[in-house]
Scaffold this active site. Structure first.
Site, PDB file in Angstrom:
ATOM      1  N   TYR A  32       0.824  -1.210   0.000  1.00  0.00           N
ATOM      2  CA  TYR A  32       0.000   0.000   0.000  1.00  0.00           C
ATOM      3  C   TYR A  32       0.848   1.245   0.000  1.00  0.00           C
ATOM      4  O   TYR A  32       2.063   1.183   0.185  1.00  0.00           O
ATOM      5  CB  TYR A  32      -0.964  -0.014   1.190  1.00  0.00           C
ATOM      6  CG  TYR A  32      -0.337   0.284   2.533  1.00  0.00           C
ATOM      7  CD1 TYR A  32       0.502  -0.622   3.162  1.00  0.00           C
ATOM      8  CD2 TYR A  32      -0.586   1.495   3.180  1.00  0.00           C
ATOM      9  CE1 TYR A  32       1.074  -0.335   4.398  1.00  0.00           C
ATOM     10  CE2 TYR A  32      -0.027   1.788   4.418  1.00  0.00           C
ATOM     11  CZ  TYR A  32       0.803   0.863   5.020  1.00  0.00           C
ATOM     12  OH  TYR A  32       1.367   1.159   6.238  1.00  0.00           O
ATOM     13  N   ARG A  51       8.149   4.114  -4.755  1.00  0.00           N
ATOM     14  CA  ARG A  51       8.254   3.104  -3.697  1.00  0.00           C
ATOM     15  C   ARG A  51       7.265   1.967  -3.933  1.00  0.00           C
ATOM     16  O   ARG A  51       7.570   0.796  -3.674  1.00  0.00           O
ATOM     17  CB  ARG A  51       8.025   3.731  -2.320  1.00  0.00           C
ATOM     18  CG  ARG A  51       8.232   2.699  -1.201  1.00  0.00           C
ATOM     19  CD  ARG A  51       8.186   3.316   0.178  1.00  0.00           C
ATOM     20  NE  ARG A  51       6.891   3.909   0.449  1.00  0.00           N
ATOM     21  CZ  ARG A  51       6.635   4.721   1.476  1.00  0.00           C
ATOM     22  NH1 ARG A  51       7.599   5.025   2.324  1.00  0.00           N
ATOM     23  NH2 ARG A  51       5.441   5.224   1.662  1.00  0.00           N
ATOM     24  N   ARG A 100      -8.106 -20.715  -1.842  1.00  0.00           N
ATOM     25  CA  ARG A 100      -7.008 -20.425  -0.925  1.00  0.00           C
ATOM     26  C   ARG A 100      -5.851 -21.393  -1.180  1.00  0.00           C
ATOM     27  O   ARG A 100      -6.059 -22.594  -1.217  1.00  0.00           O
ATOM     28  CB  ARG A 100      -7.478 -20.549   0.526  1.00  0.00           C
ATOM     29  CG  ARG A 100      -6.397 -20.217   1.556  1.00  0.00           C
ATOM     30  CD  ARG A 100      -6.971 -20.244   2.974  1.00  0.00           C
ATOM     31  NE  ARG A 100      -5.947 -19.908   3.960  1.00  0.00           N
ATOM     32  CZ  ARG A 100      -5.144 -20.799   4.548  1.00  0.00           C
ATOM     33  NH1 ARG A 100      -5.261 -22.083   4.268  1.00  0.00           N
ATOM     34  NH2 ARG A 100      -4.238 -20.405   5.423  1.00  0.00           N
ATOM     35  N   LYS A 150       6.460  -2.066   1.828  1.00  0.00           N
ATOM     36  CA  LYS A 150       5.294  -1.495   2.522  1.00  0.00           C
ATOM     37  C   LYS A 150       4.092  -2.428   2.380  1.00  0.00           C
ATOM     38  O   LYS A 150       3.183  -2.168   1.583  1.00  0.00           O
ATOM     39  CB  LYS A 150       4.993  -0.101   1.975  1.00  0.00           C
ATOM     40  CG  LYS A 150       4.114   0.746   2.903  1.00  0.00           C
ATOM     41  CD  LYS A 150       4.132   2.190   2.470  1.00  0.00           C
ATOM     42  CE  LYS A 150       3.069   3.024   3.148  1.00  0.00           C
ATOM     43  NZ  LYS A 150       3.259   3.201   4.583  1.00  0.00           N
ATOM     44  N   GLU A 182      12.038   2.276  14.172  1.00  0.00           N
ATOM     45  CA  GLU A 182      11.179   3.353  13.674  1.00  0.00           C
ATOM     46  C   GLU A 182       9.918   3.400  14.516  1.00  0.00           C
ATOM     47  O   GLU A 182       9.750   2.599  15.435  1.00  0.00           O
ATOM     48  CB  GLU A 182      10.843   3.128  12.192  1.00  0.00           C
ATOM     49  CG  GLU A 182      10.148   1.808  11.924  1.00  0.00           C
ATOM     50  CD  GLU A 182      10.015   1.479  10.439  1.00  0.00           C
ATOM     51  OE1 GLU A 182       9.971   2.385   9.609  1.00  0.00           O
ATOM     52  OE2 GLU A 182       9.933   0.270  10.143  1.00  0.00           O
ATOM     53  N   LEU A 206      11.112   1.085   7.033  1.00  0.00           N
ATOM     54  CA  LEU A 206      10.515   1.565   5.790  1.00  0.00           C
ATOM     55  C   LEU A 206      11.277   2.809   5.335  1.00  0.00           C
ATOM     56  O   LEU A 206      11.610   3.667   6.161  1.00  0.00           O
ATOM     57  CB  LEU A 206       9.040   1.917   6.006  1.00  0.00           C
ATOM     58  CG  LEU A 206       8.325   2.279   4.703  1.00  0.00           C
ATOM     59  CD1 LEU A 206       8.077   1.033   3.866  1.00  0.00           C
ATOM     60  CD2 LEU A 206       7.028   3.003   4.952  1.00  0.00           C
TER      61      LEU A 206
HETATM   62  N1  PLP Z   1       7.718   3.664   8.866  1.00  0.00           N
HETATM   63  C1  PLP Z   1       6.595   2.933   8.883  1.00  0.00           C
HETATM   64  C2  PLP Z   1       6.594   1.616   9.581  1.00  0.00           C
HETATM   65  C3  PLP Z   1       5.425   3.416   8.264  1.00  0.00           C
HETATM   66  O1  PLP Z   1       4.305   2.680   8.280  1.00  0.00           O
HETATM   67  C4  PLP Z   1       5.456   4.680   7.635  1.00  0.00           C
HETATM   68  C5  PLP Z   1       4.264   5.228   6.957  1.00  0.00           C
HETATM   69  O2  PLP Z   1       3.220   4.653   6.934  1.00  0.00           O
HETATM   70  C6  PLP Z   1       6.650   5.414   7.652  1.00  0.00           C
HETATM   71  C7  PLP Z   1       7.773   4.869   8.261  1.00  0.00           C
HETATM   72  C8  PLP Z   1       6.747   6.777   7.009  1.00  0.00           C
HETATM   73  O3  PLP Z   1       6.765   6.668   5.607  1.00  0.00           O
HETATM   74  P1  PLP Z   1       6.235   7.845   4.681  1.00  0.00           P
HETATM   75  O4  PLP Z   1       7.016   9.063   5.059  1.00  0.00           O
HETATM   76  O5  PLP Z   1       6.548   7.386   3.317  1.00  0.00           O
HETATM   77  O6  PLP Z   1       4.781   8.001   4.972  1.00  0.00           O
END
Ligand code: PLP
Length: 286
Positions: A32, A51, A100, A150, A182, A206
């Site tokens: 997503y 991304r 499935r 993501k 994070e 991420l």
């Molecule tokens: N880290 C995680 C785990 C996230 O889910 C997100 C955004 O949803 C981010 C960092 C920040 O990413 P972005 O700046 O691309 O929204």
């Protein structure tokens, strides 16, 4: 009633349907993106599209359409739903093979599912939390090893958010091997002696689109940036802390595990970065 997008069609939200055999429903086999909208325009669209392409490629998933088509769908939804400030959520899944099975379906015969919807958030950039700052708790990072993709596997981040709420806080920072990876849905930073410190890119986090833009802004403004991991103790001793994401931009963090960060109020570096980032990204919005 929102108009949403599902596989080529714009529909009222109550009429949009996805198969119960969809791989995202059964296996969390989907990726997503969330793109913010300010003044009716998309912020950092290119970064999110790039991304998305990378997430799809890493998972051997077929792209549902071109980047230009994606942009057109985003714009159409923003227009149809009269969004001035808000978000566009996009999800691509490996689709449904009608049953499935752990094995991936044949991409020649199973099309990916593409869903987009908007979230109206009037005054998104004037969120009062940016003035007050947020409080975070730390929680062990037990997510899988490919956090650079993501995916929609968001159960643990949801549990982390609930643990934060239960503790009377706003969010959680994940910790692995003694170091912050994070936030539950954002990238984490501390500021010490004027230096902005944030974990280096790897498969552990991420690669935030807002992170990339904010670090670019910081460097252009001659601010010092160090990309390395830091501990919760270091965060407690920092002058400032903040997080970044597409929906929160730059959000000051004023408390970590019950300890005030700096003065316990939003700091000047976070405030300045938020201002520059919003200014620059609005200029480049499409
Ligand atoms: N880290 C995680 C785990 C996230 O889910 C997100 C955004 O949803 C981010 C960092 C920040 O990413 P972005 O700046 O691309 O929204």
């Amino acid at each position: 009633m929102r108009t949403v997008y599902v596989n080529g069609e714009y529909l009222p939200e109550t009429e949009a349907k996805v198969s119960i055999f969809d791989r995202a429903f059964l296996m969390a086999d989907g990726v997503y993106e969330v793109t913010s909208v300010l003044g009716g325009k998309l912020i950092d669209f290119d970064g999110h599209a790039r991304r998305l392409a990378r997430s799809l490629a890493e998972l051997d998933m077929k792209a549902p359409c071109t980047e230009d088509e994606l942009l057109a769908i985003h714009r159409e939804l923003v227009a149809r739903n009269e969004i001035t400030d808000g978000l566009v959520y996009l999800q691509v899944t490996r689709g449904s093979a009608g049953d499935r099975d752990f094995a991936f379906p044949d991409p020649e015969t199973t099309e990916p599912t593409l869903v987009l919807f908007t979230q109206n958030k009037p005054g998104l950039a004037d969120n009062p939390a940016a003035k007050a700052g947020i409080k975070v708790i730390s929680i062990e990072d037990i997510r899988w090893g490919r956090r650079d993709i993501k995916t929609v596997q968001l159960l643990y981040p949801s549990m982390a958010k609930m643990a934060a709420k239960k503790a009377g806080c706003d969010d959680a920072w994940f910790v692995e091997d003694g170091k912050v990876t994070e936030g539950s849905s954002n990238n984490a930073y501390i500021v010490k002696g004027g230096k902005i410190i944030t974990r280096e890119l790897s498969t552990d986090i991420l690669h935030g689109i807002t992170r990339a833009a904010v670090l670019r802004c910081a460097k252009e403004a001659q601010m010092e940036v160090e990309e390395r991991s830091f501990s919760i103790d270091e965060a407690k001793e920092a002058d400032e802390a903040f997080v970044t994401s597409a929906s929160s931009f730059v959000m000051p963090v004023v408390e970590v595990d019950g300890a005030k960060v700096g003065t316990g109020t939003p700091g000047p570096v976070a405030a300045r970065l938020r201002e520059i980032y919003l200014e620059e990204s609005l200029k480049a919005a499409v």
